[in-house]
Design a protein around this motif. Structure first.
Motif, PDB file in Angstrom:
ATOM      1  N   GLU A  36     -34.739  -0.366 -51.077  1.00 39.23           N
ATOM      2  CA  GLU A  36     -33.894  -1.289 -51.975  1.00 39.23           C
ATOM      3  C   GLU A  36     -32.783  -0.716 -52.341  1.00 39.23           C
ATOM      4  N   ALA A  37     -32.320   0.732 -52.519  1.00 40.23           N
ATOM      5  CA  ALA A  37     -31.261   0.957 -52.669  1.00 40.23           C
ATOM      6  C   ALA A  37     -30.157   0.733 -51.833  1.00 40.23           C
ATOM      7  N   ALA A  38     -30.468   0.487 -50.738  1.00 39.39           N
ATOM      8  CA  ALA A  38     -29.563   0.261 -49.664  1.00 39.39           C
ATOM      9  C   ALA A  38     -29.413  -1.249 -49.418  1.00 39.39           C
ATOM     10  N   TRP A  39     -29.973  -2.129 -49.906  1.00 44.21           N
ATOM     11  CA  TRP A  39     -29.758  -3.460 -49.700  1.00 44.21           C
ATOM     12  C   TRP A  39     -28.273  -3.925 -50.383  1.00 44.21           C
ATOM     13  N   SER A  40     -27.765  -4.725 -49.455  1.00 39.27           N
ATOM     14  CA  SER A  40     -26.452  -5.080 -49.751  1.00 39.27           C
ATOM     15  C   SER A  40     -26.178  -6.729 -49.573  1.00 39.27           C
ATOM     16  N   GLU A  75     -34.622 -11.278 -59.033  1.00 33.17           N
ATOM     17  CA  GLU A  75     -33.165 -10.488 -58.187  1.00 33.17           C
ATOM     18  C   GLU A  75     -32.608 -11.334 -57.463  1.00 33.17           C
TER      19      GLU A  75
END
Length: 223
Positions: free
Chosen positions: A196-200, A83
């Motif tokens: 992880e869904a909010a990582w940017s 990733e």
């Protein structure tokens, strides 16, 4: 002084032979373009990337990597490593993390009593935060402390790049580090709990600066 603290200082030291000082991560182009021209604008650039770039993606990813190493979850390590490599916006940024990852892996291999896990040999390419997190986990450094040190090392290298490229004086550099150091704790706390869904990794100015640096005519830094 505890051994854990000594190991943390070693890992965060500018003397760590991974070549971090040779990179500016696009900052040199920002200076060339006039976006960074003095102490104030250097602080705005570095602080912005810290909070909105590295702090929202690389930092939480590094935290998850250390957690994965702590429980020997090699599948998760491989996934997160992939990733991170996929997130590099330019060829320079990708080459940087691979070179630094290779150098740190070679260093750890040469140290006494540091057996490297087989998964590192199985990964075709190893990013720098993957190996950093391994060292922190192996030396039993508390996660919040290792993440703060990781971010501090990044800030220190960026300030050193600004000192050379703008250029700035040593006192200005220390003022910048004092300001940036005060911004690290909340970045760490957010990274530790950010799902992880909010990582940017959305930082278009940073990505464009790195891409432009690849063809910059005269430069001091490799990226």
């Amino acid at each position: 002084m505890s051994l854990v603290l000594a190991r943390l200082l070693q890992l965060a030291s500018p003397a760590l032979p991974v070549g971090a000082y040779t990179y500016s991560q696009g900052l040199e182009w920002a200076v060339e373009a006039g976006l960074v021209r003095d102490e104030t604008s250097a602080g705005q650039w570095i602080g912005g990337v810290l909070e909105e770039g590295i702090g929202r993606f690389e930092a939480p990813l590094a935290a998850c990597l250390q957690r994965a190493w702590n429980v020997a979850d090699v599948g998760e390590v491989a996934r997160l490593n992939g990733e991170f490599l996929a997130s590099r916006e330019s060829s320079e940024l990708r080459a940087e993390t691979l070179q630094m990852g290779y150098s740190l892996r070679r260093l750890l291999r040469d140290l006494d009593d540091f057996p490297l896990p087989e998964v590192l040999d199985e990964l075709p390419e190893t990013a720098f935060p993957t190996v950093w997190a391994l060292a922190a986990a192996s030396w039993r450094i508390p996660l919040a402390d290792s993440l703060a040190a990781y971010l501090w090392s990044w800030c220190e290298n960026q300030v050193l790049a600004a000192l050379k490229a703008v250029p700035l004086g040593q006192t200005a550099g220390q003022r910048l580090l004092l300001q940036l150091g005060g911004r690290i704790p909340p970045v760490v706390q957010r990274a530790l709990v950010l799902p992880e869904a909010a990582w940017s990794n959305f930082a278009p100015g940073f990505a464009l600066a790195s891409s432009q640096h690849e063809t910059q005519y005269s430069r001091l830094f490799r990226s």
